[in-house]
Design a protein around this motif. Structure first.
Motif, PDB file in Angstrom:
ATOM      1  N   ILE A 159      -0.930  -2.529  13.809  1.00 15.95           N
ATOM      2  CA  ILE A 159      -2.312  -2.322  13.357  1.00 15.95           C
ATOM      3  C   ILE A 159      -3.120  -3.593  13.559  1.00 15.95           C
ATOM      4  O   ILE A 159      -4.248  -3.567  14.055  1.00 15.95           O
ATOM      5  N   ARG A 160      -2.549  -4.725  13.185  1.00 15.60           N
ATOM      6  CA  ARG A 160      -3.225  -6.016  13.335  1.00 15.60           C
ATOM      7  C   ARG A 160      -3.572  -6.273  14.811  1.00 15.60           C
ATOM      8  O   ARG A 160      -4.685  -6.666  15.133  1.00 15.60           O
ATOM      9  N   GLY A 199     -14.095   4.087   1.369  1.00 18.86           N
ATOM     10  CA  GLY A 199     -12.856   4.123   0.607  1.00 18.86           C
ATOM     11  C   GLY A 199     -12.021   2.873   0.529  1.00 18.86           C
ATOM     12  O   GLY A 199     -11.604   2.464  -0.555  1.00 18.86           O
ATOM     13  N   THR A 200     -11.733   2.243   1.655  1.00 27.72           N
ATOM     14  CA  THR A 200     -10.833   1.086   1.624  1.00 27.72           C
ATOM     15  C   THR A 200     -11.436  -0.068   0.843  1.00 27.72           C
ATOM     16  O   THR A 200     -10.791  -0.624  -0.046  1.00 27.72           O
ATOM     17  N   ILE A 201     -12.668  -0.430   1.158  1.00 32.32           N
ATOM     18  CA  ILE A 201     -13.259  -1.608   0.520  1.00 32.32           C
ATOM     19  C   ILE A 201     -13.519  -1.367  -0.961  1.00 32.32           C
ATOM     20  O   ILE A 201     -13.336  -2.252  -1.790  1.00 32.32           O
ATOM     21  N   THR A 202     -13.943  -0.135  -1.317  1.00 34.00           N
ATOM     22  CA  THR A 202     -14.165   0.155  -2.731  1.00 34.00           C
ATOM     23  C   THR A 202     -12.834   0.195  -3.487  1.00 34.00           C
ATOM     24  O   THR A 202     -12.766  -0.232  -4.641  1.00 34.00           O
ATOM     25  N   THR A 203     -11.790   0.650  -2.828  1.00 33.12           N
ATOM     26  CA  THR A 203     -10.461   0.649  -3.448  1.00 33.12           C
ATOM     27  C   THR A 203      -9.970  -0.775  -3.668  1.00 33.12           C
ATOM     28  O   THR A 203      -9.439  -1.100  -4.739  1.00 33.12           O
ATOM     29  N   LEU A 204     -10.162  -1.641  -2.682  1.00 37.07           N
ATOM     30  CA  LEU A 204      -9.767  -3.044  -2.840  1.00 37.07           C
ATOM     31  C   LEU A 204     -10.526  -3.693  -3.995  1.00 37.07           C
ATOM     32  O   LEU A 204      -9.953  -4.466  -4.775  1.00 37.07           O
ATOM     33  N   ALA A 205     -11.810  -3.377  -4.126  1.00 39.04           N
ATOM     34  CA  ALA A 205     -12.609  -3.929  -5.230  1.00 39.04           C
ATOM     35  C   ALA A 205     -12.108  -3.393  -6.572  1.00 39.04           C
ATOM     36  O   ALA A 205     -12.050  -4.126  -7.564  1.00 39.04           O
ATOM     37  N   ALA A 206     -11.739  -2.121  -6.622  1.00 38.32           N
ATOM     38  CA  ALA A 206     -11.218  -1.529  -7.857  1.00 38.32           C
ATOM     39  C   ALA A 206      -9.874  -2.158  -8.233  1.00 38.32           C
ATOM     40  O   ALA A 206      -9.618  -2.442  -9.410  1.00 38.32           O
ATOM     41  N   ILE A 207      -9.028  -2.402  -7.240  1.00 34.44           N
ATOM     42  CA  ILE A 207      -7.736  -3.051  -7.496  1.00 34.44           C
ATOM     43  C   ILE A 207      -7.961  -4.469  -7.988  1.00 34.44           C
ATOM     44  O   ILE A 207      -7.322  -4.922  -8.939  1.00 34.44           O
ATOM     45  N   ASP A 208      -8.891  -5.187  -7.355  1.00 36.68           N
ATOM     46  CA  ASP A 208      -9.171  -6.570  -7.746  1.00 36.68           C
ATOM     47  C   ASP A 208      -9.639  -6.645  -9.197  1.00 36.68           C
ATOM     48  O   ASP A 208      -9.351  -7.604  -9.894  1.00 36.68           O
ATOM     49  N   GLN A 209     -10.342  -5.601  -9.636  1.00 34.61           N
ATOM     50  CA  GLN A 209     -10.838  -5.564 -11.013  1.00 34.61           C
ATOM     51  C   GLN A 209      -9.880  -4.837 -11.967  1.00 34.61           C
ATOM     52  O   GLN A 209     -10.184  -4.673 -13.144  1.00 34.61           O
ATOM     53  N   GLU A 210      -8.741  -4.391 -11.416  1.00 34.09           N
ATOM     54  CA  GLU A 210      -7.711  -3.695 -12.187  1.00 34.09           C
ATOM     55  C   GLU A 210      -8.288  -2.535 -12.991  1.00 34.09           C
ATOM     56  O   GLU A 210      -8.013  -2.360 -14.173  1.00 34.09           O
ATOM     57  N   MET A 211      -9.092  -1.719 -12.326  1.00 35.46           N
ATOM     58  CA  MET A 211      -9.745  -0.580 -12.980  1.00 35.46           C
ATOM     59  C   MET A 211      -8.756   0.547 -13.234  1.00 35.46           C
ATOM     60  O   MET A 211      -8.144   1.047 -12.303  1.00 35.46           O
ATOM     61  N   SER A 212      -8.659   0.963 -14.470  1.00 36.05           N
ATOM     62  CA  SER A 212      -7.843   2.145 -14.762  1.00 36.05           C
ATOM     63  C   SER A 212      -8.682   3.409 -14.559  1.00 36.05           C
ATOM     64  O   SER A 212      -8.159   4.460 -14.238  1.00 36.05           O
ATOM     65  N   ILE A 213      -9.993   3.276 -14.743  1.00 34.98           N
ATOM     66  CA  ILE A 213     -10.933   4.362 -14.473  1.00 34.98           C
ATOM     67  C   ILE A 213     -12.003   3.812 -13.540  1.00 34.98           C
ATOM     68  O   ILE A 213     -12.635   2.782 -13.834  1.00 34.98           O
ATOM     69  N   TYR A 214     -12.203   4.475 -12.410  1.00 34.26           N
ATOM     70  CA  TYR A 214     -13.155   4.017 -11.392  1.00 34.26           C
ATOM     71  C   TYR A 214     -14.576   4.016 -11.955  1.00 34.26           C
ATOM     72  O   TYR A 214     -15.032   4.999 -12.535  1.00 34.26           O
ATOM     73  N   SER A 226      -4.358 -11.535  -1.335  1.00 32.01           N
ATOM     74  CA  SER A 226      -3.484 -11.431  -2.498  1.00 32.01           C
ATOM     75  C   SER A 226      -3.108  -9.975  -2.779  1.00 32.01           C
ATOM     76  O   SER A 226      -1.935  -9.658  -3.038  1.00 32.01           O
ATOM     77  N   ILE A 227      -4.090  -9.087  -2.728  1.00 33.28           N
ATOM     78  CA  ILE A 227      -3.828  -7.657  -2.939  1.00 33.28           C
ATOM     79  C   ILE A 227      -2.875  -7.140  -1.867  1.00 33.28           C
ATOM     80  O   ILE A 227      -1.898  -6.448  -2.163  1.00 33.28           O
ATOM     81  N   TYR A 228      -3.142  -7.493  -0.610  1.00 36.63           N
ATOM     82  CA  TYR A 228      -2.291  -7.063   0.497  1.00 36.63           C
ATOM     83  C   TYR A 228      -0.843  -7.537   0.284  1.00 36.63           C
ATOM     84  O   TYR A 228       0.099  -6.750   0.382  1.00 36.63           O
ATOM     85  N   VAL A 234      -5.553  -4.750   6.168  1.00 37.34           N
ATOM     86  CA  VAL A 234      -5.421  -5.510   7.420  1.00 37.34           C
ATOM     87  C   VAL A 234      -6.731  -5.479   8.199  1.00 37.34           C
ATOM     88  O   VAL A 234      -7.184  -6.501   8.715  1.00 37.34           O
ATOM     89  N   VAL A 235      -7.356  -4.313   8.268  1.00 36.50           N
ATOM     90  CA  VAL A 235      -8.627  -4.183   8.982  1.00 36.50           C
ATOM     91  C   VAL A 235      -9.691  -5.071   8.325  1.00 36.50           C
ATOM     92  O   VAL A 235     -10.399  -5.821   8.999  1.00 36.50           O
ATOM     93  N   VAL A 236      -9.805  -5.001   7.003  1.00 37.70           N
ATOM     94  CA  VAL A 236     -10.792  -5.815   6.283  1.00 37.70           C
ATOM     95  C   VAL A 236     -10.532  -7.299   6.513  1.00 37.70           C
ATOM     96  O   VAL A 236     -11.466  -8.064   6.810  1.00 37.70           O
ATOM     97  N   LEU A 237      -9.292  -7.719   6.384  1.00 31.21           N
ATOM     98  CA  LEU A 237      -8.955  -9.130   6.602  1.00 31.21           C
ATOM     99  C   LEU A 237      -9.296  -9.583   8.018  1.00 31.21           C
ATOM    100  O   LEU A 237      -9.866 -10.667   8.209  1.00 31.21           O
ATOM    101  N   ASN A 238      -8.956  -8.771   9.005  1.00 32.58           N
ATOM    102  CA  ASN A 238      -9.246  -9.140  10.390  1.00 32.58           C
ATOM    103  C   ASN A 238     -10.749  -9.263  10.635  1.00 32.58           C
ATOM    104  O   ASN A 238     -11.196 -10.180  11.330  1.00 32.58           O
ATOM    105  N   ILE A 239     -11.521  -8.354  10.075  1.00 27.98           N
ATOM    106  CA  ILE A 239     -12.976  -8.436  10.234  1.00 27.98           C
ATOM    107  C   ILE A 239     -13.505  -9.704   9.576  1.00 27.98           C
ATOM    108  O   ILE A 239     -14.303 -10.438  10.178  1.00 27.98           O
TER     109      ILE A 239
END
Length: 138
Positions: free
Chosen positions: A11-12, A37-52, A69-71, A101-106
């Motif tokens: 993928i990389r 989806g991907t970027i909003t999911t990464l932001a939700a993970i970074d904020q440790e959201m139990s409810i979006y 770090s999330i990756y 991987v896509v977000v990091l590469n960009i």
């Protein structure tokens, strides 16, 4: 035939080839904005959201270090363990690594340490753009 396991290196390499073929030379960007989806999911993970919560996602600034770090954390987990990650929507446990991987590469290619996240998508953009064009007619 779908492979049962994502090969992150493939993928990389694919993303690197695609990004290097785009006409970046001579372009200057003041900021980087991510939506969907991907970027909003990464932001939700970074904020440790139990409810979006879209209000906490919109305008959230996600750093390259946070994405790395999330990756790194998620790649060490199996599919079932990833499902238990706060902020990771069910059904994304198989694709989030590829998306990261896509977000990091960009971010690396464009030399950005931050990306601003938008919960709005293409449909909202089209509506806002169309509204602006209508406003300019009057």
């Amino acid at each position: 035939v779908l492979k049962s396991k994502i090969n992150v290196n493939e993928i990389r390499e694919f993303v690197d080839k695609r990004l290097s073929s785009l006409p970046w030379v001579g372009l200057s960007f003041s900021s980087l904005l991510g939506t969907a989806g991907t970027i909003t999911t990464l932001a939700a993970i970074d904020q440790e959201m139990s409810i979006y919560d879209p209000e906490k996602i919109n305008k959230y600034v996600l750093t390259r270090e946070a994405v790395k770090s999330i990756y790194n954390r998620l790649k060490s987990l199996n599919r079932v363990e990833r499902c238990l990650t706060p902020g990771l929507e069910m059904g994304r446990e198989d694709i989030i690594l590829a998306g990261a991987v896509v977000v990091l590469n960009i971010m690396e290619t464009l030399n950005f340490n931050e990306i601003t996240v938008s919960d709005f998508g293409l449909l909202e953009g089209i509506i806002i753009d169309s509204y602006g064009k209508i406003e300019n007619l009057f």
